[in-house]
Scaffold this motif. Structure first.
Motif: not given
Length: 57
Positions: A12-33
């Motif tokens: 569960a910890f690894l799943t949450i960590l992975t989801i958070g990592f990809w969410l941050m990548i998505f936000l920083l590369t697509f949503v915020i720009p």
């Protein structure tokens, strides 16, 4: 080594960590720009309209 509940907690910890990592990548590369670019375009449009209104009056 691990008991079953510890193993599930670790997964569960690894799943949450992975989801958070990809969410941050998505936000920083697509949503915020996209958000910043749209705000800049809107600001430019407003300045153009204000300049046209000032010229017409």
């Amino acid at each position: 080594m691990f008991e079953f509940d510890q193993y599930l907690g670790f997964l569960a910890f690894l799943t949450i960590l992975t989801i958070g990592f990809w969410l941050m990548i998505f936000l920083l590369t697509f949503v915020i720009p996209y958000w910043v670019g749209g705000a800049i375009m809107e600001m430019i449009k407003e300045k153009r309209e204000a300049k046209k209104a000032a010229q017409n009056s």
